[in-house]
Design a protein around this motif. Structure first.
Motif, mmCIF file in Angstrom:
data_model
loop_
_atom_site.group_PDB
_atom_site.id
_atom_site.type_symbol
_atom_site.label_atom_id
_atom_site.label_comp_id
_atom_site.label_asym_id
_atom_site.label_seq_id
_atom_site.Cartn_x
_atom_site.Cartn_y
_atom_site.Cartn_z
ATOM 1 N N GLY A 84 0.831 -1.102 -0.111
ATOM 2 C CA GLY A 84 0.087 -0.129 -0.043
ATOM 3 C C GLY A 84 0.865 1.371 -0.017
ATOM 4 N N GLY A 85 2.085 1.279 -0.334
ATOM 5 C CA GLY A 85 3.070 2.317 -0.312
ATOM 6 C C GLY A 85 3.631 2.626 0.972
ATOM 7 N N TYR A 86 3.335 1.807 2.164
ATOM 8 C CA TYR A 86 4.089 1.844 3.479
ATOM 9 C C TYR A 86 5.413 1.223 3.298
ATOM 10 C CZ TYR A 86 -0.632 3.311 5.571
ATOM 11 O OH TYR A 86 -1.658 3.912 5.624
ATOM 12 N N CYS A 87 6.268 1.451 4.400
ATOM 13 C CA CYS A 87 7.700 1.132 4.364
ATOM 14 C C CYS A 87 7.717 -0.365 4.451
ATOM 15 C CB CYS A 87 8.346 1.785 5.776
ATOM 16 S SG CYS A 87 9.861 1.090 5.893
ATOM 17 N N ALA A 93 9.707 -6.713 8.797
ATOM 18 C CA ALA A 93 10.346 -6.999 9.948
ATOM 19 C C ALA A 93 9.759 -6.526 11.228
ATOM 20 C CB ALA A 93 11.581 -6.055 9.919
ATOM 21 N N LYS A 94 8.773 -5.646 11.266
ATOM 22 C CA LYS A 94 8.065 -5.111 12.453
ATOM 23 C C LYS A 94 6.660 -5.265 12.441
ATOM 24 C CE LYS A 94 11.938 -3.262 13.847
ATOM 25 N NZ LYS A 94 12.901 -4.009 15.023
ATOM 26 N N LYS A 95 6.130 -5.723 11.427
ATOM 27 C CA LYS A 95 4.599 -6.150 11.268
ATOM 28 C C LYS A 95 3.815 -4.641 11.446
ATOM 29 C CE LYS A 95 1.306 -9.297 11.792
ATOM 30 N NZ LYS A 95 0.849 -10.615 12.625
ATOM 31 N N THR A 96 4.333 -3.558 11.099
ATOM 32 C CA THR A 96 3.764 -2.318 11.258
ATOM 33 C C THR A 96 3.721 -1.542 10.108
ATOM 34 O OG1 THR A 96 3.561 -0.380 12.870
ATOM 35 C CG2 THR A 96 5.750 -1.225 12.172
ATOM 36 N N LYS A 97 2.884 -0.369 9.985
ATOM 37 C CA LYS A 97 2.786 0.514 8.963
ATOM 38 C C LYS A 97 3.765 1.886 9.401
ATOM 39 C CE LYS A 97 -1.609 -0.773 7.288
ATOM 40 N NZ LYS A 97 -2.998 -0.405 6.841
ATOM 41 N N MET A 98 4.533 2.198 8.434
ATOM 42 C CA MET A 98 5.341 3.379 8.756
ATOM 43 C C MET A 98 5.525 4.287 7.448
ATOM 44 S SD MET A 98 9.511 3.577 9.709
ATOM 45 C CE MET A 98 9.116 2.821 11.311
ATOM 46 N N TYR A 99 5.194 5.511 7.568
ATOM 47 C CA TYR A 99 5.279 6.365 6.369
ATOM 48 C C TYR A 99 6.462 6.396 5.697
ATOM 49 C CZ TYR A 99 0.989 8.040 8.057
ATOM 50 O OH TYR A 99 -0.218 8.169 8.724
ATOM 51 N N VAL A 100 6.912 6.886 4.455
ATOM 52 C CA VAL A 100 7.902 6.883 3.719
ATOM 53 C C VAL A 100 8.643 7.925 3.186
ATOM 54 C CG1 VAL A 100 7.211 4.372 2.896
ATOM 55 C CG2 VAL A 100 6.560 6.572 1.569
ATOM 56 N N ASP A 101 9.548 7.887 2.623
ATOM 57 C CA ASP A 101 10.301 8.950 1.849
ATOM 58 C C ASP A 101 10.288 8.487 0.581
ATOM 59 O OD1 ASP A 101 12.179 10.481 0.292
ATOM 60 O OD2 ASP A 101 13.840 10.363 1.576
ATOM 61 N N ALA A 102 9.415 8.892 -0.389
ATOM 62 C CA ALA A 102 9.117 8.425 -1.850
ATOM 63 C C ALA A 102 10.337 8.233 -2.756
ATOM 64 C CB ALA A 102 8.148 9.202 -2.495
ATOM 65 N N GLU A 103 11.533 8.884 -2.332
ATOM 66 C CA GLU A 103 12.839 8.832 -2.914
ATOM 67 C C GLU A 103 13.609 7.625 -2.587
ATOM 68 O OE1 GLU A 103 14.627 12.469 -3.490
ATOM 69 O OE2 GLU A 103 13.019 13.604 -4.143
ATOM 70 N N ALA A 104 13.132 6.907 -1.222
ATOM 71 C CA ALA A 104 13.923 5.972 -0.941
ATOM 72 C C ALA A 104 13.037 4.707 -1.475
ATOM 73 C CB ALA A 104 13.904 5.772 0.467
ATOM 74 N N TYR A 105 13.604 3.952 -2.515
ATOM 75 C CA TYR A 105 12.689 2.935 -2.833
ATOM 76 C C TYR A 105 13.813 1.897 -3.658
ATOM 77 C CZ TYR A 105 14.283 4.589 -7.567
ATOM 78 O OH TYR A 105 15.091 4.949 -8.739
ATOM 79 N N GLU A 106 13.162 0.815 -3.956
ATOM 80 C CA GLU A 106 13.870 -0.283 -4.703
ATOM 81 C C GLU A 106 12.754 -1.146 -5.672
ATOM 82 O OE1 GLU A 106 16.941 -3.550 -3.685
ATOM 83 O OE2 GLU A 106 15.008 -4.059 -2.940
ATOM 84 N N ILE A 107 13.273 -1.315 -6.953
ATOM 85 C CA ILE A 107 12.273 -2.253 -7.594
ATOM 86 C C ILE A 107 13.024 -3.618 -7.587
ATOM 87 C CG2 ILE A 107 11.423 -2.558 -10.205
ATOM 88 C CD1 ILE A 107 11.274 0.394 -10.265
ATOM 89 N N ARG A 108 12.602 -4.630 -7.224
ATOM 90 C CA ARG A 108 12.765 -5.870 -7.075
ATOM 91 C C ARG A 108 11.912 -6.869 -7.447
ATOM 92 N NH1 ARG A 108 16.787 -8.584 -3.902
ATOM 93 N NH2 ARG A 108 17.419 -6.300 -3.011
ATOM 94 N N ASP A 109 12.065 -7.799 -8.395
ATOM 95 C CA ASP A 109 11.325 -8.711 -9.049
ATOM 96 C C ASP A 109 10.089 -8.135 -9.725
ATOM 97 O OD1 ASP A 109 12.800 -10.755 -8.144
ATOM 98 O OD2 ASP A 109 11.856 -10.826 -6.107
ATOM 99 N N GLY A 110 10.384 -6.810 -10.388
ATOM 100 C CA GLY A 110 9.284 -6.338 -10.979
ATOM 101 C C GLY A 110 8.272 -5.571 -10.002
ATOM 102 N N LYS A 111 8.636 -5.345 -8.834
ATOM 103 C CA LYS A 111 7.660 -4.706 -7.922
ATOM 104 C C LYS A 111 8.261 -3.501 -7.204
ATOM 105 C CE LYS A 111 5.399 -9.143 -7.125
ATOM 106 N NZ LYS A 111 5.162 -10.032 -5.917
#
Length: 151
Positions: A84-87, A93-111
């Motif tokens: 859903g665009g959460y971290c 690792a924490k089973k929690t939702k955390m907001y993001v920095d949209a410039e911190a990203y990775e595309i892995r396995d087409g996702k």
């Protein structure tokens, strides 16, 4: 006829009351208003423009161009960030939702995966230093429980 009407009412009720995915729209749009297609096409995030936007699954998305808007409309699930665009690291690792920095990203396995990033903590680095395949599997499992819970 009575059974058909009852079945129809049950289906309508299920659809009407079904919860949608909780997308990270802290700034009003998924991915903080960045163009989710640009991560794939331009190989870097581009800020979306107000004149190119759409709503999918109850969440708003912005795009940097009409071309990217149309690509999204053709296959939205290809471009929507995981969890859903959460971290991604927080979900895995924490089973929690955390907001993001949209410039911190990775595309892995087409996702597309987005991450929290501040001067104290870079969760993309933690993700890449860890067992990423295991984190992905755990994130997918955790997201099944978290996706309908509102932050």
């Amino acid at each position: 006829m009575k059974n058909t009407v009852t079945l129809l009412l049950l289906i309508i009720s299920a659809v009407a009351f079904a919860q949608k995915t909780d997308y990270n729209t802290k700034k009003g749009f998924v991915a903080e208003g960045y163009d989710v297609v640009s991560y794939f096409v331009d190989k870097k995030p581009q800020e979306g423009k107000g004149k190119y936007q759409t709503t999918y699954d109850g969440a708003k998305f912005k795009f940097s161009s009409e071309k990217n808007l149309n690509l999204f409309k053709e296959n939205p699930t290809k471009y929507i960030p995981q969890y859903g665009g959460y971290c991604a690291y927080a979900v895995a690792a924490k089973k929690t939702k955390m907001y993001v920095d949209a410039e911190a990203y990775e595309i892995r396995d087409g996702k597309l995966y987005l991450f929290y990033n501040s001067w104290l903590s870079n969760k993309l680095e933690d993700w890449q230093k860890g067992d990423t395949k295991k984190l992905q599997a755990q994130g997918d499992k955790n997201w099944e429980e978290l996706k309908q819970v509102k932050k």
